[in-house]
Design a protein around this motif. Sequence first.
Motif, short mmCIF file in Angstrom:
data_model
loop_
_atom_site.label_atom_id
_atom_site.label_comp_id
_atom_site.label_asym_id
_atom_site.label_seq_id
_atom_site.Cartn_x
_atom_site.Cartn_y
_atom_site.Cartn_z
N ALA A 1 5.91 54.11 42.55
CA ALA A 1 5.76 54.32 43.98
C ALA A 1 6.87 53.71 44.82
N GLY A 2 7.61 52.75 44.28
CA GLY A 2 8.65 52.10 45.07
C GLY A 2 8.06 51.05 45.99
N PHE A 3 8.62 50.90 47.17
CA PHE A 3 8.16 49.88 48.10
C PHE A 3 6.86 50.31 48.78
N ILE A 4 5.89 49.39 48.78
CA ILE A 4 4.60 49.62 49.44
C ILE A 4 4.39 48.45 50.41
N PRO A 5 4.40 48.70 51.72
CA PRO A 5 4.19 47.60 52.67
C PRO A 5 2.75 47.10 52.62
N TRP A 6 2.54 45.83 53.00
CA TRP A 6 1.20 45.24 52.96
C TRP A 6 0.21 46.03 53.79
N GLU A 7 0.68 46.67 54.86
CA GLU A 7 -0.23 47.44 55.72
C GLU A 7 -0.85 48.62 54.98
N GLN A 8 -0.18 49.11 53.93
CA GLN A 8 -0.68 50.24 53.16
C GLN A 8 -1.56 49.82 51.98
N ILE A 9 -1.68 48.52 51.74
CA ILE A 9 -2.45 48.01 50.60
C ILE A 9 -3.79 47.51 51.10
N GLU A 10 -4.87 48.09 50.58
CA GLU A 10 -6.21 47.68 50.99
C GLU A 10 -6.75 46.56 50.12
N GLU A 11 -6.49 46.64 48.80
CA GLU A 11 -7.07 45.67 47.88
C GLU A 11 -6.25 45.64 46.59
N VAL A 12 -6.19 44.47 45.97
CA VAL A 12 -5.53 44.31 44.67
C VAL A 12 -6.50 43.56 43.76
N TYR A 13 -6.74 44.10 42.57
CA TYR A 13 -7.67 43.46 41.64
C TYR A 13 -7.32 43.85 40.21
N ILE A 14 -7.95 43.16 39.26
CA ILE A 14 -7.76 43.49 37.84
C ILE A 14 -8.91 44.38 37.42
N GLY A 15 -8.57 45.50 36.83
CA GLY A 15 -9.58 46.46 36.40
C GLY A 15 -9.18 47.09 35.08
N ASP A 16 -9.92 48.10 34.69
CA ASP A 16 -9.64 48.84 33.46
C ASP A 16 -9.01 50.18 33.83
N ALA A 17 -7.93 50.50 33.17
CA ALA A 17 -7.28 51.80 33.34
C ALA A 17 -6.86 52.28 31.96
N SER A 18 -7.37 53.40 31.55
CA SER A 18 -7.07 53.97 30.23
C SER A 18 -7.38 52.97 29.12
N GLU A 19 -8.54 52.35 29.22
CA GLU A 19 -9.07 51.45 28.20
C GLU A 19 -8.20 50.20 27.97
N SER A 20 -7.46 49.77 28.98
CA SER A 20 -6.72 48.52 28.87
C SER A 20 -6.76 47.81 30.22
#
Length: 166
Positions: free
Chosen positions: A88-107
């Motif tokens: 995605a390249g640069f993502i400003p903080w205003e565009q980010i709602e949440e950051v967390y650790i999750g499962d994606a494709s079984e990892s």
Amino acid sequence: MYQFQRNKRFHLKLVALSLPGMFLLGKWGLFWLQDSGAWRMGWMAVCLMACLILFIAVVYSLRQVLMFSPALKVDTKGITDKVSFSEAGFIPWEQIEEVYIGDASESKALIIRLSPDFSLPDPRGSWAESVAKDTFKEHGHALSLAQRNIRQPIEEALARIYELQP
């Protein structure tokens, strides 16, 4: 500013396993080419298709190994993603709602949930869009950064993001 380097070990292992596999499958495919018969031609086609898939994996992995830019940069302005599927390249903080650790494709993966109005700067085609839509169904409008792509532990990346996020 924090920079997280690419995990090149995974891609080197993929190359180390794919090259002998390509050689053996190619040799086996050429062996089947010597005889005639529909079923033998079918096996030859399967071998050659598998070689093509392994060749694509080798090219992608070598591209990742030869890149020297950091996989992920976090600073006071936002996050720069160079390792997720969509890069995605640069993502400003205003565009980010949440950051967390999750499962994606079984990892384990770092999930960056984006605002609904965020759009990727350079769409890579219909296949990439369909993969992104599948990710969006599971996690909402989000990017997933797999642990295998970042050298540092994913928990450390999350801690650095929380430090710099306004």
